[in-house]
Design a protein around this motif. Structure first.
Motif, PDB file in Angstrom:
ATOM      1  N   SER A  17      -7.206 -23.764 -35.799  1.00  0.00           N
ATOM      2  CA  SER A  17      -8.552 -24.233 -36.111  1.00  0.00           C
ATOM      3  C   SER A  17      -9.558 -23.082 -36.104  1.00  0.00           C
ATOM      4  O   SER A  17      -9.599 -22.292 -35.167  1.00  0.00           O
ATOM      5  N   GLY A  18     -10.343 -22.967 -37.166  1.00  0.00           N
ATOM      6  CA  GLY A  18     -11.366 -21.937 -37.265  1.00  0.00           C
ATOM      7  C   GLY A  18     -10.896 -20.627 -37.862  1.00  0.00           C
ATOM      8  O   GLY A  18     -11.718 -19.737 -38.127  1.00  0.00           O
ATOM      9  N   LYS A  19      -9.606 -20.484 -38.096  1.00  0.00           N
ATOM     10  CA  LYS A  19      -9.103 -19.233 -38.673  1.00  0.00           C
ATOM     11  C   LYS A  19      -9.455 -19.180 -40.169  1.00  0.00           C
ATOM     12  O   LYS A  19      -9.548 -20.213 -40.837  1.00  0.00           O
ATOM     13  N   THR A  20      -9.634 -17.989 -40.661  1.00  0.00           N
ATOM     14  CA  THR A  20     -10.014 -17.791 -42.056  1.00  0.00           C
ATOM     15  C   THR A  20      -8.902 -17.088 -42.821  1.00  0.00           C
ATOM     16  O   THR A  20      -7.921 -16.616 -42.231  1.00  0.00           O
ATOM     17  N   MET A  21      -9.105 -16.960 -44.127  1.00  0.00           N
ATOM     18  CA  MET A  21      -8.109 -16.289 -44.952  1.00  0.00           C
ATOM     19  C   MET A  21      -8.081 -14.784 -44.724  1.00  0.00           C
ATOM     20  O   MET A  21      -7.169 -14.108 -45.190  1.00  0.00           O
ATOM     21  N   ASN A  22      -9.066 -14.268 -44.020  1.00  0.00           N
ATOM     22  CA  ASN A  22      -9.093 -12.829 -43.707  1.00  0.00           C
ATOM     23  C   ASN A  22      -8.454 -12.519 -42.354  1.00  0.00           C
ATOM     24  O   ASN A  22      -8.403 -11.350 -41.954  1.00  0.00           O
ATOM     25  N   SER A  23      -7.990 -13.539 -41.659  1.00  0.00           N
ATOM     26  CA  SER A  23      -7.461 -13.353 -40.309  1.00  0.00           C
ATOM     27  C   SER A  23      -5.988 -12.979 -40.315  1.00  0.00           C
ATOM     28  O   SER A  23      -5.253 -13.267 -41.266  1.00  0.00           O
ATOM     29  N   LYS A  24      -5.558 -12.365 -39.222  1.00  0.00           N
ATOM     30  CA  LYS A  24      -4.142 -12.032 -39.078  1.00  0.00           C
ATOM     31  C   LYS A  24      -3.315 -13.303 -38.950  1.00  0.00           C
ATOM     32  O   LYS A  24      -2.138 -13.333 -39.336  1.00  0.00           O
ATOM     33  N   GLU A  25      -3.939 -14.387 -38.414  1.00  0.00           N
ATOM     34  CA  GLU A  25      -3.224 -15.643 -38.286  1.00  0.00           C
ATOM     35  C   GLU A  25      -2.873 -16.221 -39.657  1.00  0.00           C
ATOM     36  O   GLU A  25      -1.796 -16.809 -39.841  1.00  0.00           O
ATOM     37  N   HIS A  26      -3.785 -16.059 -40.620  1.00  0.00           N
ATOM     38  CA  HIS A  26      -3.479 -16.528 -41.975  1.00  0.00           C
ATOM     39  C   HIS A  26      -2.310 -15.734 -42.560  1.00  0.00           C
ATOM     40  O   HIS A  26      -1.413 -16.314 -43.190  1.00  0.00           O
ATOM     41  N   PRO A  38      11.223 -21.981 -49.278  1.00  0.00           N
ATOM     42  CA  PRO A  38      12.044 -23.182 -49.498  1.00  0.00           C
ATOM     43  C   PRO A  38      12.273 -23.538 -50.959  1.00  0.00           C
ATOM     44  O   PRO A  38      13.252 -24.200 -51.286  1.00  0.00           O
ATOM     45  N   ASP A  39      11.368 -23.108 -51.845  1.00  0.00           N
ATOM     46  CA  ASP A  39      11.542 -23.377 -53.269  1.00  0.00           C
ATOM     47  C   ASP A  39      11.785 -22.104 -54.066  1.00  0.00           C
ATOM     48  O   ASP A  39      11.745 -22.116 -55.299  1.00  0.00           O
ATOM     49  N   GLY A  40      11.984 -20.999 -53.369  1.00  0.00           N
ATOM     50  CA  GLY A  40      12.215 -19.731 -54.044  1.00  0.00           C
ATOM     51  C   GLY A  40      10.956 -18.980 -54.427  1.00  0.00           C
ATOM     52  O   GLY A  40      11.037 -17.856 -54.934  1.00  0.00           O
ATOM     53  N   TYR A  41       9.777 -19.574 -54.203  1.00  0.00           N
ATOM     54  CA  TYR A  41       8.513 -18.946 -54.577  1.00  0.00           C
ATOM     55  C   TYR A  41       7.948 -18.147 -53.404  1.00  0.00           C
ATOM     56  O   TYR A  41       7.901 -18.642 -52.278  1.00  0.00           O
ATOM     57  N   LYS A  42       7.486 -16.919 -53.681  1.00  0.00           N
ATOM     58  CA  LYS A  42       6.878 -16.085 -52.661  1.00  0.00           C
ATOM     59  C   LYS A  42       5.362 -16.186 -52.754  1.00  0.00           C
ATOM     60  O   LYS A  42       4.766 -15.872 -53.786  1.00  0.00           O
ATOM     61  N   MET A  43       4.732 -16.616 -51.677  1.00  0.00           N
ATOM     62  CA  MET A  43       3.285 -16.801 -51.629  1.00  0.00           C
ATOM     63  C   MET A  43       2.555 -15.464 -51.517  1.00  0.00           C
ATOM     64  O   MET A  43       3.061 -14.516 -50.901  1.00  0.00           O
ATOM     65  N   SER A  44       1.342 -15.403 -52.086  1.00  0.00           N
ATOM     66  CA  SER A  44       0.437 -14.288 -51.835  1.00  0.00           C
ATOM     67  C   SER A  44      -0.596 -14.742 -50.805  1.00  0.00           C
ATOM     68  O   SER A  44      -0.746 -15.945 -50.554  1.00  0.00           O
ATOM     69  N   TYR A  45      -1.317 -13.815 -50.213  1.00  0.00           N
ATOM     70  CA  TYR A  45      -2.306 -14.158 -49.195  1.00  0.00           C
ATOM     71  C   TYR A  45      -3.509 -14.907 -49.773  1.00  0.00           C
ATOM     72  O   TYR A  45      -4.297 -15.484 -49.021  1.00  0.00           O
ATOM     73  N   THR A  46      -3.663 -14.899 -51.098  1.00  0.00           N
ATOM     74  CA  THR A  46      -4.811 -15.559 -51.725  1.00  0.00           C
ATOM     75  C   THR A  46      -4.440 -16.882 -52.392  1.00  0.00           C
ATOM     76  O   THR A  46      -5.311 -17.560 -52.931  1.00  0.00           O
ATOM     77  N   GLY A 138      -4.969 -26.549 -43.534  1.00  0.00           N
ATOM     78  CA  GLY A 138      -5.204 -25.210 -44.051  1.00  0.00           C
ATOM     79  C   GLY A 138      -5.848 -25.332 -45.416  1.00  0.00           C
ATOM     80  O   GLY A 138      -5.753 -26.390 -46.053  1.00  0.00           O
ATOM     81  N   ASN A 139      -6.522 -24.292 -45.861  1.00  0.00           N
ATOM     82  CA  ASN A 139      -7.146 -24.285 -47.190  1.00  0.00           C
ATOM     83  C   ASN A 139      -8.191 -25.393 -47.345  1.00  0.00           C
ATOM     84  O   ASN A 139      -8.303 -26.039 -48.378  1.00  0.00           O
ATOM     85  N   LYS A 140      -8.975 -25.613 -46.300  1.00  0.00           N
ATOM     86  CA  LYS A 140      -9.943 -26.719 -46.285  1.00  0.00           C
ATOM     87  C   LYS A 140     -11.289 -26.282 -46.858  1.00  0.00           C
ATOM     88  O   LYS A 140     -11.859 -25.280 -46.439  1.00  0.00           O
ATOM     89  N   GLY A 141     -11.796 -27.066 -47.795  1.00  0.00           N
ATOM     90  CA  GLY A 141     -13.127 -26.844 -48.328  1.00  0.00           C
ATOM     91  C   GLY A 141     -13.233 -25.616 -49.220  1.00  0.00           C
ATOM     92  O   GLY A 141     -12.251 -24.934 -49.509  1.00  0.00           O
ATOM     93  N   GLU A 142     -14.477 -25.343 -49.646  1.00  0.00           N
ATOM     94  CA  GLU A 142     -14.704 -24.221 -50.551  1.00  0.00           C
ATOM     95  C   GLU A 142     -14.397 -22.875 -49.890  1.00  0.00           C
ATOM     96  O   GLU A 142     -14.006 -21.918 -50.562  1.00  0.00           O
ATOM     97  N   SER A 143     -14.591 -22.782 -48.568  1.00  0.00           N
ATOM     98  CA  SER A 143     -14.293 -21.529 -47.863  1.00  0.00           C
ATOM     99  C   SER A 143     -12.818 -21.377 -47.529  1.00  0.00           C
ATOM    100  O   SER A 143     -12.385 -20.328 -47.052  1.00  0.00           O
ATOM    101  N   ARG A 144     -12.036 -22.465 -47.750  1.00  0.00           N
ATOM    102  CA  ARG A 144     -10.580 -22.438 -47.613  1.00  0.00           C
ATOM    103  C   ARG A 144     -10.122 -22.008 -46.217  1.00  0.00           C
ATOM    104  O   ARG A 144      -9.202 -21.234 -46.044  1.00  0.00           O
ATOM    105  N   VAL A 145     -10.781 -22.555 -45.200  1.00  0.00           N
ATOM    106  CA  VAL A 145     -10.488 -22.221 -43.809  1.00  0.00           C
ATOM    107  C   VAL A 145      -9.429 -23.170 -43.249  1.00  0.00           C
ATOM    108  O   VAL A 145      -9.006 -24.132 -43.891  1.00  0.00           O
ATOM    109  N   TYR A 146      -9.026 -22.911 -42.018  1.00  0.00           N
ATOM    110  CA  TYR A 146      -8.198 -23.831 -41.243  1.00  0.00           C
ATOM    111  C   TYR A 146      -9.152 -24.655 -40.393  1.00  0.00           C
ATOM    112  O   TYR A 146      -9.919 -24.108 -39.591  1.00  0.00           O
ATOM    113  N   GLY A 147      -9.132 -25.972 -40.573  1.00  0.00           N
ATOM    114  CA  GLY A 147     -10.097 -26.782 -39.833  1.00  0.00           C
ATOM    115  C   GLY A 147      -9.758 -28.256 -39.849  1.00  0.00           C
ATOM    116  O   GLY A 147      -8.801 -28.704 -40.496  1.00  0.00           O
TER     117      GLY A 147
END
Length: 253
Positions: A17-26, A38-46, A138-147
């Protein structure tokens, strides 16, 4: 007393909760997801990461086999149907630990008909009280935070629920290690490579019951090998060496 699978899953999700996309937790979330792909796709941080976050929390708490892990909400529903854990009725009162699936194009509030549109977003139900659902996302709202998000039971935008069978309900029955045959005897030491650690299972299969865990960087001695699995007498179970291109254990002297 050890936490239940349900509580561990919820606590792990809520710890973000409260972590952002710029955080090490993300970055940890994305790295964890990519360790399994799980589906063979590699995610990017964005990338949009609501489904990947739920999947990563499942992997982090050792219940990746109980959750239809994916980075795509629609794929999660398809997998959940195959696993027999999809709740099509959005009017039900969910249980803690269920995964809520949203559709932002749902045009009805407390609808009398079932919303079957394409899903847009997911989160983990953290609590249900007084007709209100609190969800960790995760990815909540326009700021895409964890909340957190709060909404009413049977409220607008609910597409349905994924209901994991916690506490081994979806796992194959455990077998005694003495029942496993065809292995070869070895005498090697291995080091755990994934940051999330490794599950130890009752038999050399992801369907085996989780009987223990080995932390990241820990070394252990293996005395048997069967395919891509090795057996540890100390941890009393089987550990996967690698899957595809992903290496989980490294041989050490």
């Amino acid at each position: 007393m050890a936490q239940t699978q349900r509580d561990s899953f919820i606590d792990k999700a809520c710890s973000y909760s409260g972590k952002t996309m710029n955080s090490k937790e993300h970055r940890e979330i994305i790295d964890m997801f990519n360790a399994h792909k799980p589906d063979g796709y590699k995610m990017s941080y964005t990338d949009y990461h609501c489904a990947a976050s739920v999947s990563a929390w499942a992997y982090m708490t050792g219940i990746g086999d109980l959750v239809p892990c994916s980075c795509n909400c629609g794929v999660m529903i398809s997998k959940a149907k195959n696993m027999g854990i999809w709740k099509e009725d959005e009017s039900v009162t969910p249980e803690r630990g269920w995964i809520i699936v949203y559709d932002w194009d749902d045009g009805s509030n407390f609808a009398n008909t079932d919303n079957k549109n394409s899903p847009d977003h997911v989160g983990v139900v953290a609590s249900v009280k007084g007709g209100k659902i609190t969800v960790m996302e995760g990815n909540k709202g326009e700021s895409r935070v964890y909340g957190y998000r709060e909404l009413a039971v049977n409220g607008r935008y609910i597409r349905g629920y994924i209901a994991p069978k916690f506490d081994n309900g979806a796992k194959a029955a455990a077998v005694k290690t003495s029942e496993v045959t065809g292995y070869i005897k070895i005498n090697k030491k291995y080091k755990v490579v994934p940051k999330c650690g490794m599950n130890v299972r009752s038999k050399p299969s992801v369907k085996g019951k989780r009987v223990n865990g080995i932390p990241y960087g820990k070394t252990f001695k293996a005395t048997k090998r069967l395919g891509s699995w090795v057996y540890s007498s100390y941890y009393k179970g089987w550990v996967c060496i690698k899957e595809g291109d992903d290496v989980y254990l490294k041989v050490v002297k």
